[in-house]
Enzyme design. Structure first.
Site, PDB file in Angstrom:
ATOM      1  N   ASP A 183       0.846  -1.189   0.000  1.00 13.07           N
ATOM      2  CA  ASP A 183       0.000   0.000   0.000  1.00 13.07           C
ATOM      3  C   ASP A 183       0.878   1.234   0.000  1.00 13.07           C
ATOM      4  O   ASP A 183       1.962   1.236   0.592  1.00 13.07           O
ATOM      5  CB  ASP A 183      -0.956   0.017   1.201  1.00 13.07           C
ATOM      6  N   LYS A 239      -0.848   3.049   7.036  1.00 12.62           N
ATOM      7  CA  LYS A 239      -1.585   1.777   6.996  1.00 12.62           C
ATOM      8  C   LYS A 239      -0.613   0.606   7.162  1.00 12.62           C
ATOM      9  O   LYS A 239      -0.850  -0.328   7.928  1.00 12.62           O
ATOM     10  CB  LYS A 239      -2.280   1.641   5.635  1.00 12.62           C
ATOM     11  N   THR A 281     -12.950  -2.703  -9.467  1.00 13.73           N
ATOM     12  CA  THR A 281     -14.040  -2.616 -10.441  1.00 13.73           C
ATOM     13  C   THR A 281     -13.650  -1.562 -11.474  1.00 13.73           C
ATOM     14  O   THR A 281     -13.487  -0.385 -11.130  1.00 13.73           O
ATOM     15  CB  THR A 281     -15.345  -2.227  -9.722  1.00 13.73           C
ATOM     16  N   PHE A 294     -16.555 -10.049  -5.959  1.00 13.75           N
ATOM     17  CA  PHE A 294     -17.989  -9.999  -5.638  1.00 13.75           C
ATOM     18  C   PHE A 294     -18.249 -10.065  -4.135  1.00 13.75           C
ATOM     19  O   PHE A 294     -19.382 -10.249  -3.716  1.00 13.75           O
ATOM     20  CB  PHE A 294     -18.730 -11.148  -6.340  1.00 13.75           C
ATOM     21  N   ARG A 306     -19.091  -9.366  -0.330  1.00  9.73           N
ATOM     22  CA  ARG A 306     -19.980  -8.400   0.326  1.00  9.73           C
ATOM     23  C   ARG A 306     -19.252  -7.886   1.549  1.00  9.73           C
ATOM     24  O   ARG A 306     -18.777  -8.687   2.365  1.00  9.73           O
ATOM     25  CB  ARG A 306     -21.279  -9.087   0.777  1.00  9.73           C
ATOM     26  N   GLU A 307     -19.155  -6.565   1.681  1.00  8.22           N
ATOM     27  CA  GLU A 307     -18.557  -6.034   2.901  1.00  8.22           C
ATOM     28  C   GLU A 307     -19.356  -6.531   4.084  1.00  8.22           C
ATOM     29  O   GLU A 307     -20.580  -6.623   4.032  1.00  8.22           O
ATOM     30  CB  GLU A 307     -18.537  -4.512   2.865  1.00  8.22           C
ATOM     31  N   ASN A 356     -23.799  -5.125 -10.255  1.00  6.66           N
ATOM     32  CA  ASN A 356     -24.049  -4.106  -9.228  1.00  6.66           C
ATOM     33  C   ASN A 356     -25.204  -3.184  -9.611  1.00  6.66           C
ATOM     34  O   ASN A 356     -26.017  -2.813  -8.769  1.00  6.66           O
ATOM     35  CB  ASN A 356     -22.784  -3.291  -8.954  1.00  6.66           C
ATOM     36  N   CYS A 381     -19.682   0.814  -3.303  1.00  2.00           N
ATOM     37  CA  CYS A 381     -19.814   0.219  -4.642  1.00  2.00           C
ATOM     38  C   CYS A 381     -21.046   0.682  -5.430  1.00  2.00           C
ATOM     39  O   CYS A 381     -20.900   1.258  -6.500  1.00  2.00           O
ATOM     40  CB  CYS A 381     -19.810  -1.300  -4.540  1.00  2.00           C
ATOM     41  N   LYS A 390     -24.100  -0.540   6.043  1.00  2.00           N
ATOM     42  CA  LYS A 390     -24.894  -1.743   6.305  1.00  2.00           C
ATOM     43  C   LYS A 390     -24.305  -2.440   7.516  1.00  2.00           C
ATOM     44  O   LYS A 390     -23.239  -2.029   8.006  1.00  2.00           O
ATOM     45  CB  LYS A 390     -24.918  -2.668   5.096  1.00  2.00           C
TER      46      LYS A 390
HETATM   47  P1  NAD Z   1     -10.078   1.113  -0.518  1.00  2.00           P
HETATM   48  O1  NAD Z   1     -10.101   2.566  -0.767  1.00  2.00           O
HETATM   49  O2  NAD Z   1     -10.575   0.568   0.775  1.00  2.00           O
HETATM   50  O3  NAD Z   1      -8.594   0.574  -0.691  1.00  2.00           O
HETATM   51  C1  NAD Z   1      -7.754   0.935  -1.759  1.00  2.00           C
HETATM   52  C2  NAD Z   1      -6.318   0.930  -1.235  1.00  2.00           C
HETATM   53  O4  NAD Z   1      -5.434   1.065  -2.334  1.00  2.00           O
HETATM   54  C3  NAD Z   1      -5.991   2.091  -0.301  1.00  2.00           C
HETATM   55  O5  NAD Z   1      -5.455   1.586   0.902  1.00  2.00           O
HETATM   56  C4  NAD Z   1      -4.945   2.905  -1.057  1.00  2.00           C
HETATM   57  O6  NAD Z   1      -3.998   3.522  -0.225  1.00  2.00           O
HETATM   58  C5  NAD Z   1      -4.330   1.848  -1.937  1.00  2.00           C
HETATM   59  N1  NAD Z   1      -3.645   2.357  -3.143  1.00  2.00           N
HETATM   60  C6  NAD Z   1      -4.119   3.220  -4.073  1.00  2.00           C
HETATM   61  N2  NAD Z   1      -3.214   3.388  -5.043  1.00  2.00           N
HETATM   62  C7  NAD Z   1      -2.136   2.623  -4.740  1.00  2.00           C
HETATM   63  C8  NAD Z   1      -0.884   2.370  -5.366  1.00  2.00           C
HETATM   64  N3  NAD Z   1      -0.545   2.930  -6.522  1.00  2.00           N
HETATM   65  N4  NAD Z   1      -0.026   1.541  -4.754  1.00  2.00           N
HETATM   66  C9  NAD Z   1      -0.341   0.949  -3.595  1.00  2.00           C
HETATM   67  N5  NAD Z   1      -1.522   1.143  -2.959  1.00  2.00           N
HETATM   68  C10 NAD Z   1      -2.413   1.968  -3.532  1.00  2.00           C
HETATM   69  O7  NAD Z   1     -10.877   0.449  -1.730  1.00  2.00           O
HETATM   70  P2  NAD Z   1     -11.731  -0.908  -1.695  1.00  2.00           P
HETATM   71  O8  NAD Z   1     -13.061  -0.703  -1.064  1.00  2.00           O
HETATM   72  O9  NAD Z   1     -10.874  -2.013  -1.225  1.00  2.00           O
HETATM   73  O10 NAD Z   1     -12.022  -1.088  -3.260  1.00  2.00           O
HETATM   74  C11 NAD Z   1     -10.986  -1.400  -4.171  1.00  2.00           C
HETATM   75  C12 NAD Z   1     -11.604  -1.751  -5.498  1.00  2.00           C
HETATM   76  O11 NAD Z   1     -12.408  -2.945  -5.373  1.00  2.00           O
HETATM   77  C13 NAD Z   1     -12.553  -0.685  -6.053  1.00  2.00           C
HETATM   78  O12 NAD Z   1     -12.427  -0.651  -7.458  1.00  2.00           O
HETATM   79  C14 NAD Z   1     -13.918  -1.192  -5.668  1.00  2.00           C
HETATM   80  O13 NAD Z   1     -14.925  -0.739  -6.534  1.00  2.00           O
HETATM   81  C15 NAD Z   1     -13.737  -2.690  -5.815  1.00  2.00           C
HETATM   82  N6  NAD Z   1     -14.646  -3.491  -4.987  1.00  2.00           N
HETATM   83  C16 NAD Z   1     -14.896  -3.135  -3.707  1.00  2.00           C
HETATM   84  C17 NAD Z   1     -15.741  -3.917  -2.931  1.00  2.00           C
HETATM   85  C18 NAD Z   1     -16.040  -3.544  -1.501  1.00  2.00           C
HETATM   86  O14 NAD Z   1     -16.886  -4.211  -0.914  1.00  2.00           O
HETATM   87  N7  NAD Z   1     -15.402  -2.549  -0.932  1.00  2.00           N
HETATM   88  C19 NAD Z   1     -16.326  -5.074  -3.470  1.00  2.00           C
HETATM   89  C20 NAD Z   1     -16.022  -5.416  -4.773  1.00  2.00           C
HETATM   90  C21 NAD Z   1     -15.177  -4.621  -5.523  1.00  2.00           C
END
Ligand code: NAD
Length: 432
Positions: free
Chosen positions: A30, A35, A122, A152, A154-155, A210, A262, A322
């Site tokens: 990250d 973090k 996504t 896919f 679910r949080e 979605n 999402c 949620k």
């Molecule tokens: P998030 O914001 O919680 O986490 C993203 C992380 O990526 C952050 O910690 C950020 O610091 C890091 N980051 C960004 N650029 C970086 C880089 N160049 N190098 C290293 N680290 C980097 O996001 P998320 O909720 O985990 O979602 C991530 C992707 O997954 C999104 O596209 C989202 O749409 C998709 N997604 C999310 C969920 C969900 O439930 N949250 C479910 C399915 C898909």
């Protein structure tokens, strides 16, 4: 398998922990040093049921590592998973690709030997092609394939969903890449369906799914409005509809509108892609507009309940978008609170898991309580905004003693409305 995961957020971290538990050697990368420092110090950075135990176990057993260094995570990897954010662009609302493009550019120079680069973020259709071009430009001799591996989970159920996926969709254009992904998911063989499709289909499947679920939620919310006008009960209607296997009973709970990191952003991104390609997607447009209006309407219901009370105190139960998560991004509760604050409301809130994340977003704009009963002290209305099980057990008799005025706006239909009314509450659920 040696795996590098870029991004340790709500997708990257559970995925990293899960893949380590399956026996892989995982490095989570990250760009946020704070973090990584927390994770390296053996603490977890987000709440997901069951994650912490698995995190400690795999760190202890030496399969799970954390770094800010792209080189450390990528140079030995057979598979690099991109799990960075794709938030809505502030102006156009399309998926903002700056983190994806940065990650692809940064990882390119460290690819070493044949590597599969898989996108779990996504991403809009055609992103796989863009990533491929970016990597080739930066490192023309790299031996790699780009695969779409939509997530896919679910949080709130991320760990469960990792180990029990109901399908795995893989968008791969070469046999070699398909074999790497087959190997990765071998432990799930026979347990789940693995669907190999074109990379562009895979990217589309995620948005199409979605958007469909968001429309389903919006549909049941509109049906709830209909029930309120006609004397039907939305919970009974949902149950009756859900028994039809063609419809299914999930995502049929009427409430304050869909939210989270999402659905809001993915529906907007899908609508943008449709416009870009000259395709009418009026259903998605209607869900986006209707969902925004719904949250405003919920705030109006709450304000109406305290109309005429001087400087009313609003008690909010639930801040996360949620139950089961501490994530407040695009939470309906946040939008409803914003609307209430515009009306100069005096709010105290409680959430079992999301106090920290909510405080990060709301700061001192509201007050925070330590329990669901403390929040009720001298309140003029109780608004229930998240479907935590804990709230179902709210002792209504105790609530009558604590509250100044007996008003409840139950946006999740968690409480027994009849009992509340029998205790003198002005109780309003959804779709009843
Ligand atoms: P998030 O914001 O919680 O986490 C993203 C992380 O990526 C952050 O910690 C950020 O610091 C890091 N980051 C960004 N650029 C970086 C880089 N160049 N190098 C290293 N680290 C980097 O996001 P998320 O909720 O985990 O979602 C991530 C992707 O997954 C999104 O596209 C989202 O749409 C998709 N997604 C999310 C969920 C969900 O439930 N949250 C479910 C399915 C898909």
């Amino acid at each position: 398998m040696k795996i590098g995961i870029i991004g340790t957020g709500y997708v990257g971290l559970p995925t990293g922990v899960g893949l380590a538990e399956l026996g892989n050697d995982v490095v989570c990368i990250d760009r946020e040093p704070q973090k990584i420092d927390v994770l390296k110090a053996g603490k977890i950075t987000l709440y997901e049921d069951g994650l912490e135990e698995l995190f400690h176990k795999n760190v202890k057993e030496g399969r799970l590592h954390f770094t800010t260094s792209m080189q450390e995570g990528v140079e030995n990897a057979d598979l690099v998973i991109i799990a960075v954010g794709t938030p809505p662009h502030p102006v156009t609302k399309e998926a903002d690709m700056k983190y994806i493009h940065a990650a692809a550019t940064e990882l390119a120079v460290y690819l070493n030997g044949y590597t599969v680069v898989a996108t779990k973020s996504t991403v809009p259709v055609g992103t796989g092609d863009d990533i491929e071009a970016l990597i080739k430009k930066k490192n023309p001799f790299a031996d790699f394939d780009v695969v779409s591996l939509p997530e896919f989970l679910r949080e709130g159920f991320a760990v469960h969903d990792f180990f029990h996926p109901d399908r795995i969709v893989v968008g791969a254009n070469t046999e070699k890449a398909k074999n790497v992904i087959r190997e990765l998911y071998k432990p799930f063989e026979g347990q789940t369906q693995m669907l190999f499709v074109k990379r562009r289909s895979s990217e589309t499947i995620k948005y199409a799914s979605n958007a469909f679920l968001a429309i389903k939620i919006h549909y049941i919310n509109e049906m709830a409005n209909f029930c309120e006008k006609t004397g039907a009960d939305i919970d009974e209607v949902s149950r009756g509809m859900g028994l039809d296997t063609r419809i299914g009973n999930r995502f049929l709970n009427a409430g304050p509108g869909y939210g989270g990191s999402c659905f809001p952003k993915d529906t907007m991104a899908m609508a943008f892609m449709a416009r870009q390609n000259d395709v009418d997607m009026t259903l998605i447009d209607a869900a986006i507009t209707g969902n925004t209006a719904r949250k405003k309407e919920m705030a109006e219901r709450i304000l109406k309940a305290v109309k005429g009370i001087e400087n009313p105190k609003i008690a909010v139960l639930g801040l996360a978008f949620k139950n089961g998560t501490d994530d407040c991004r695009e939470s309906p509760a946040m939008d409803i609170i914003a609307e209430l604050l515009e009306n100069k409301a005096n709010i105290t809130a409680y959430d079992p898991k999301a106090m920290g994340t909510a405080c990060y977003l709301l700061g001192d704009k509201i007050e925070y309580a330590d329990s669901m009963y403390q929040v009720l002290q001298d309140a003029d209305v109780l608004a229930i905004l998240t479907e935590w099980d804990e709230f179902r057990k709210l002792d209504l008799e105790k609530a009558t003693e604590l509250m100044r005025h007996k008003n409840i706006i139950d946006c999740r239909n968690l409480l027994d409305g009849e009992k509340a009314r029998s205790l003198g509450f002005n109780y309003k659920g959804i779709g009843k």
